[in-house]
Design a protein around this motif. Structure first.
Motif, PDB file in Angstrom:
ATOM      1  N   SER A  58     -58.777 -49.446  23.368  1.00  0.00           N
ATOM      2  CA  SER A  58     -59.036 -49.527  24.818  1.00  0.00           C
ATOM      3  C   SER A  58     -57.893 -50.281  25.498  1.00  0.00           C
ATOM      4  O   SER A  58     -57.068 -50.917  24.817  1.00  0.00           O
ATOM      5  CB  SER A  58     -60.346 -50.276  25.090  1.00  0.00           C
ATOM      6  OG  SER A  58     -60.209 -51.647  24.768  1.00  0.00           O
ATOM      7  N   THR A  60     -58.410 -52.908  27.301  1.00  0.00           N
ATOM      8  CA  THR A  60     -58.745 -54.322  27.087  1.00  0.00           C
ATOM      9  C   THR A  60     -58.173 -54.787  25.749  1.00  0.00           C
ATOM     10  O   THR A  60     -57.558 -55.855  25.659  1.00  0.00           O
ATOM     11  CB  THR A  60     -60.274 -54.508  27.108  1.00  0.00           C
ATOM     12  OG1 THR A  60     -60.791 -53.932  28.311  1.00  0.00           O
ATOM     13  CG2 THR A  60     -60.664 -55.968  27.030  1.00  0.00           C
ATOM     14  N   PHE A  85     -59.013 -56.114  37.609  1.00  0.00           N
ATOM     15  CA  PHE A  85     -60.215 -55.904  36.812  1.00  0.00           C
ATOM     16  C   PHE A  85     -60.343 -57.069  35.816  1.00  0.00           C
ATOM     17  O   PHE A  85     -59.335 -57.594  35.339  1.00  0.00           O
ATOM     18  CB  PHE A  85     -60.111 -54.550  36.091  1.00  0.00           C
ATOM     19  CG  PHE A  85     -61.314 -54.206  35.274  1.00  0.00           C
ATOM     20  CD1 PHE A  85     -62.575 -54.130  35.865  1.00  0.00           C
ATOM     21  CD2 PHE A  85     -61.193 -53.952  33.917  1.00  0.00           C
ATOM     22  CE1 PHE A  85     -63.697 -53.818  35.108  1.00  0.00           C
ATOM     23  CE2 PHE A  85     -62.310 -53.627  33.158  1.00  0.00           C
ATOM     24  CZ  PHE A  85     -63.564 -53.565  33.742  1.00  0.00           C
ATOM     25  N   THR A  88     -58.134 -58.079  32.421  1.00  0.00           N
ATOM     26  CA  THR A  88     -56.849 -58.788  32.380  1.00  0.00           C
ATOM     27  C   THR A  88     -57.086 -60.247  31.986  1.00  0.00           C
ATOM     28  O   THR A  88     -56.384 -60.796  31.122  1.00  0.00           O
ATOM     29  CB  THR A  88     -56.152 -58.734  33.762  1.00  0.00           C
ATOM     30  OG1 THR A  88     -56.281 -57.439  34.324  1.00  0.00           O
ATOM     31  CG2 THR A  88     -54.691 -59.112  33.642  1.00  0.00           C
ATOM     32  N   VAL A 130     -49.929 -57.235  37.084  1.00  0.00           N
ATOM     33  CA  VAL A 130     -50.823 -56.066  37.072  1.00  0.00           C
ATOM     34  C   VAL A 130     -50.338 -55.130  38.177  1.00  0.00           C
ATOM     35  O   VAL A 130     -50.276 -55.542  39.339  1.00  0.00           O
ATOM     36  CB  VAL A 130     -52.278 -56.496  37.387  1.00  0.00           C
ATOM     37  CG1 VAL A 130     -53.215 -55.301  37.291  1.00  0.00           C
ATOM     38  CG2 VAL A 130     -52.735 -57.625  36.471  1.00  0.00           C
ATOM     39  N   ALA A 158     -52.686 -50.573  33.145  1.00  0.00           N
ATOM     40  CA  ALA A 158     -53.910 -49.764  33.042  1.00  0.00           C
ATOM     41  C   ALA A 158     -54.050 -48.802  34.223  1.00  0.00           C
ATOM     42  O   ALA A 158     -54.655 -47.750  34.097  1.00  0.00           O
ATOM     43  CB  ALA A 158     -55.127 -50.674  32.950  1.00  0.00           C
ATOM     44  N   GLN A 159     -53.462 -49.177  35.372  1.00  0.00           N
ATOM     45  CA  GLN A 159     -53.606 -48.331  36.559  1.00  0.00           C
ATOM     46  C   GLN A 159     -52.299 -47.657  36.945  1.00  0.00           C
ATOM     47  O   GLN A 159     -52.221 -47.026  37.997  1.00  0.00           O
ATOM     48  CB  GLN A 159     -54.127 -49.180  37.735  1.00  0.00           C
ATOM     49  CG  GLN A 159     -55.437 -49.899  37.393  1.00  0.00           C
ATOM     50  CD  GLN A 159     -56.075 -50.595  38.580  1.00  0.00           C
ATOM     51  OE1 GLN A 159     -55.567 -50.558  39.696  1.00  0.00           O
ATOM     52  NE2 GLN A 159     -57.218 -51.235  38.339  1.00  0.00           N
ATOM     53  N   SER A 180     -54.367 -48.207  29.558  1.00  0.00           N
ATOM     54  CA  SER A 180     -55.763 -47.827  29.329  1.00  0.00           C
ATOM     55  C   SER A 180     -55.889 -46.328  29.520  1.00  0.00           C
ATOM     56  O   SER A 180     -55.310 -45.773  30.454  1.00  0.00           O
ATOM     57  CB  SER A 180     -56.666 -48.526  30.339  1.00  0.00           C
ATOM     58  OG  SER A 180     -57.938 -47.897  30.375  1.00  0.00           O
ATOM     59  N   PHE A 182     -59.048 -45.036  29.725  1.00  0.00           N
ATOM     60  CA  PHE A 182     -60.407 -44.887  30.261  1.00  0.00           C
ATOM     61  C   PHE A 182     -60.436 -43.587  31.080  1.00  0.00           C
ATOM     62  O   PHE A 182     -59.438 -43.257  31.727  1.00  0.00           O
ATOM     63  CB  PHE A 182     -60.704 -46.115  31.147  1.00  0.00           C
ATOM     64  CG  PHE A 182     -62.102 -46.188  31.672  1.00  0.00           C
ATOM     65  CD1 PHE A 182     -63.119 -46.725  30.902  1.00  0.00           C
ATOM     66  CD2 PHE A 182     -62.401 -45.729  32.959  1.00  0.00           C
ATOM     67  CE1 PHE A 182     -64.415 -46.797  31.401  1.00  0.00           C
ATOM     68  CE2 PHE A 182     -63.688 -45.799  33.462  1.00  0.00           C
ATOM     69  CZ  PHE A 182     -64.701 -46.330  32.677  1.00  0.00           C
ATOM     70  N   LYS A 185     -58.711 -43.159  34.525  1.00  0.00           N
ATOM     71  CA  LYS A 185     -57.329 -43.624  34.750  1.00  0.00           C
ATOM     72  C   LYS A 185     -56.401 -42.422  34.973  1.00  0.00           C
ATOM     73  O   LYS A 185     -56.767 -41.292  34.684  1.00  0.00           O
ATOM     74  CB  LYS A 185     -56.847 -44.470  33.570  1.00  0.00           C
ATOM     75  CG  LYS A 185     -57.705 -45.729  33.324  1.00  0.00           C
ATOM     76  CD  LYS A 185     -57.577 -46.774  34.426  1.00  0.00           C
ATOM     77  CE  LYS A 185     -58.695 -47.782  34.439  1.00  0.00           C
ATOM     78  NZ  LYS A 185     -58.518 -48.996  33.724  1.00  0.00           N
ATOM     79  N   GLY A 193     -59.822 -45.592  25.181  1.00  0.00           N
ATOM     80  CA  GLY A 193     -58.548 -45.506  24.470  1.00  0.00           C
ATOM     81  C   GLY A 193     -57.551 -46.425  25.145  1.00  0.00           C
ATOM     82  O   GLY A 193     -57.695 -46.753  26.328  1.00  0.00           O
ATOM     83  N   TYR A 308     -61.640 -54.792  44.837  1.00  0.00           N
ATOM     84  CA  TYR A 308     -62.698 -55.399  44.052  1.00  0.00           C
ATOM     85  C   TYR A 308     -63.513 -56.294  44.974  1.00  0.00           C
ATOM     86  O   TYR A 308     -62.920 -56.987  45.799  1.00  0.00           O
ATOM     87  CB  TYR A 308     -62.096 -56.207  42.890  1.00  0.00           C
ATOM     88  CG  TYR A 308     -61.400 -55.283  41.893  1.00  0.00           C
ATOM     89  CD1 TYR A 308     -62.135 -54.619  40.911  1.00  0.00           C
ATOM     90  CD2 TYR A 308     -60.038 -55.059  41.973  1.00  0.00           C
ATOM     91  CE1 TYR A 308     -61.509 -53.753  40.016  1.00  0.00           C
ATOM     92  CE2 TYR A 308     -59.411 -54.187  41.086  1.00  0.00           C
ATOM     93  CZ  TYR A 308     -60.149 -53.542  40.120  1.00  0.00           C
ATOM     94  OH  TYR A 308     -59.537 -52.679  39.252  1.00  0.00           O
TER      95      TYR A 308
HETATM   96  C1  LIG Z   1     -59.120 -50.333  33.312  1.00  0.00           C
HETATM   97  C2  LIG Z   1     -58.387 -51.608  33.310  1.00  0.00           C
HETATM   98  C3  LIG Z   1     -58.279 -52.415  32.162  1.00  0.00           C
HETATM   99  C4  LIG Z   1     -59.076 -52.199  30.918  1.00  0.00           C
HETATM  100  O1  LIG Z   1     -58.994 -50.958  30.349  1.00  0.00           O
HETATM  101  P1  LIG Z   1     -60.187 -50.420  29.404  1.00  0.00           P
HETATM  102  O2  LIG Z   1     -59.544 -49.237  28.766  1.00  0.00           O
HETATM  103  O3  LIG Z   1     -61.315 -50.048  30.310  1.00  0.00           O
HETATM  104  O4  LIG Z   1     -60.544 -51.464  28.447  1.00  0.00           O
HETATM  105  C5  LIG Z   1     -57.453 -53.530  32.220  1.00  0.00           C
HETATM  106  N1  LIG Z   1     -56.801 -53.867  33.337  1.00  0.00           N
HETATM  107  C6  LIG Z   1     -56.909 -53.135  34.464  1.00  0.00           C
HETATM  108  C7  LIG Z   1     -56.139 -53.552  35.672  1.00  0.00           C
HETATM  109  C8  LIG Z   1     -57.721 -52.004  34.499  1.00  0.00           C
HETATM  110  O5  LIG Z   1     -57.823 -51.294  35.628  1.00  0.00           O
END
Ligand SMILES: *Cc1c(COP(=O)(O)O)cnc(C)c1O
Length: 362
Positions: A58, A60, A85, A88, A130, A158-159, A180, A182, A185, A193, A308
């Motif tokens: 993931s 995370t 999120f 982090t 981030v 992740a984004q 990420s 997810f 994404k 993943g 958020y």
């Molecule tokens: C989605 C996300 C994560 C975590 O990713 P997962 O795959 O859901 O564990 C971490 N940081 C940010 C900024 C995210 O948007």
């Protein structure tokens, strides 16, 4: 009904290829660190311009493993944005380090880099920029700060899969870049993943061992590791989608720019600072009429969300520790931010429809 992301429509466009790939992998039965995982890592590394890509379970985990591999541990301070999120910060807490939250820039929602410099102490070990909502942080300035104070940089991408700064991809600036996959994404699979990119050979070796029970050689365990692997079926999907990522990001930008043109007199559209290419993982506006707009959108079967609602220093889990901290920009943004649907399949006609509902609400 207009959803935040339209994974069904995307699947149907790729259905034959995905179904065929899944069936082949099922017949092949190499489910753990199989051929598609290995091929995906090579293809993703090449796509991003990174020396190594190590997949894991993931985003995370990618952050957690990257911090372990970088040697961040108990007592170390790690500076990151309060407007991200929770994962982090969780990763920082997992290794026993202390998250140091800084405020954001109201225009980009990214970390305020003057605040980053001001937050550095003798205990600071790393910075986690981030690339929030898909807009790259000014990595040139981050690198200067990190070099000056001898800090490690671990990017949270992740984004921001596919976002670049002058052709250099986010995730290739620091010691490690964390992705990420997810489902929602920009590059998403059909479950969980993640992946870490790095140009550092030692870090890459450590990550491969850490994600696989601390084992260099099968049933020989040198360190306490983790069970954190990308599975073969997800790798099949990611390999197929990776071929379309540039088009996906281009379409996200098209949708975002069309929105901003229509919305500019109604709400504050997201702003691009021009440092890198914004890939619009989310399209986040600011408005003081959020409640009325969101209830009107919901009434009309149009999805919307708040990314958020609570900055991390105000989250119940961290509140006690950061009670006295005030990060006013993030607190204001949290009270006014409103995310609208954005995905490659979103049409301009759908955007017209969303805009007219917003117009009628205010
Ligand atoms: C989605 C996300 C994560 C975590 O990713 P997962 O795959 O859901 O564990 C971490 N940081 C940010 C900024 C995210 O948007």
């Amino acid at each position: 009904m207009i959803p935040m992301v339209d994974l069904k429509r995307q699947y149907h466009k790729l259905k034959n290829e995905i179904d065929q790939g899944m069936l082949t992998a099922l017949e092949n039965t190499q489910f753990i660190l199989g051929p598609n995982v290995q091929a995906f890592e090579k293809e993703a590394a090449e796509n991003l311009g990174a020396k190594h890509a190590i997949s894991c379970a993931s985003g995370t985990d990618a952050l957690h493993l990257a911090l372990v591999a970088a040697g961040i541990g108990p007592g170390d301070e790690v500076i990151t944005s309060t407007f991200t999120f929770i994962a982090t910060a969780e990763a920082i807490s997992y290794v026993g380090a202390i998250p140091v939250f800084v405020d954001i820039d109201e225009k980009t929602f990214n970390m305020d880099l003057d605040a980053v410099e001001a937050a550095i102490t003798s205990k600071t070990k790393a910075i986690i920029p981030v690339h929030i909502f898909g807009q790259p942080v000014d990595m040139g300035r981050i690198q200067q700060i990190a070099d000056k104070h001898k800090l490690l940089v671990v990017e949270d991408c992740a984004q921001s899969y596919g976002a670049d700064i002058n052709g250099k991809m986010t995730s290739t600036f620091g010691i490690a870049g964390c992705h990420s996959f997810f489902p929602s994404k920009n590059l998403g699979c059909y479950g969980d993943g993640g992946m870490i990119t790095t140009d550092n050979d030692d870090v890459a070796e450590r990550l491969k061992v850490l994600r696989n029970h601390g084992s260099f050689e099968r049933y020989h365990h040198n360190i306490i590791g983790y069970n954190s692997r990308l599975d073969e079926l997800q790798a099949v999907i990611l390999r197929i989608k990776l071929k379309h990522i540039e088009e996906y990001n281009r379409e996200r930008r098209r949708a975002a720019h069309y929105y901003s043109e229509q919305l500019k007199d109604l709400v504050t559209p997201p702003q691009e600072d021009g440092i890198g290419t914004h890939v619009y993982h989310q399209y986040v506006t600011l408005t003081d009429k959020r409640d009325v707009i969101m209830s009107k959108l919901t009434e009309n079967d149009i999805a919307c969300a708040i990314y958020y609602p609570i900055p991390l220093h105000k989250q119940p889990v961290y509140e006690e520790q950061y009670k006295s901290q005030s990060l006013p920009v993030s607190e204001k943004v949290a009270s006014q931010c409103m995310a609208l649907p954005v995905h490659p399949e979103l049409t301009n006609q759908q955007i017209d429809q969303i805009v007219s509902v917003i117009k009628s609400a205010i």
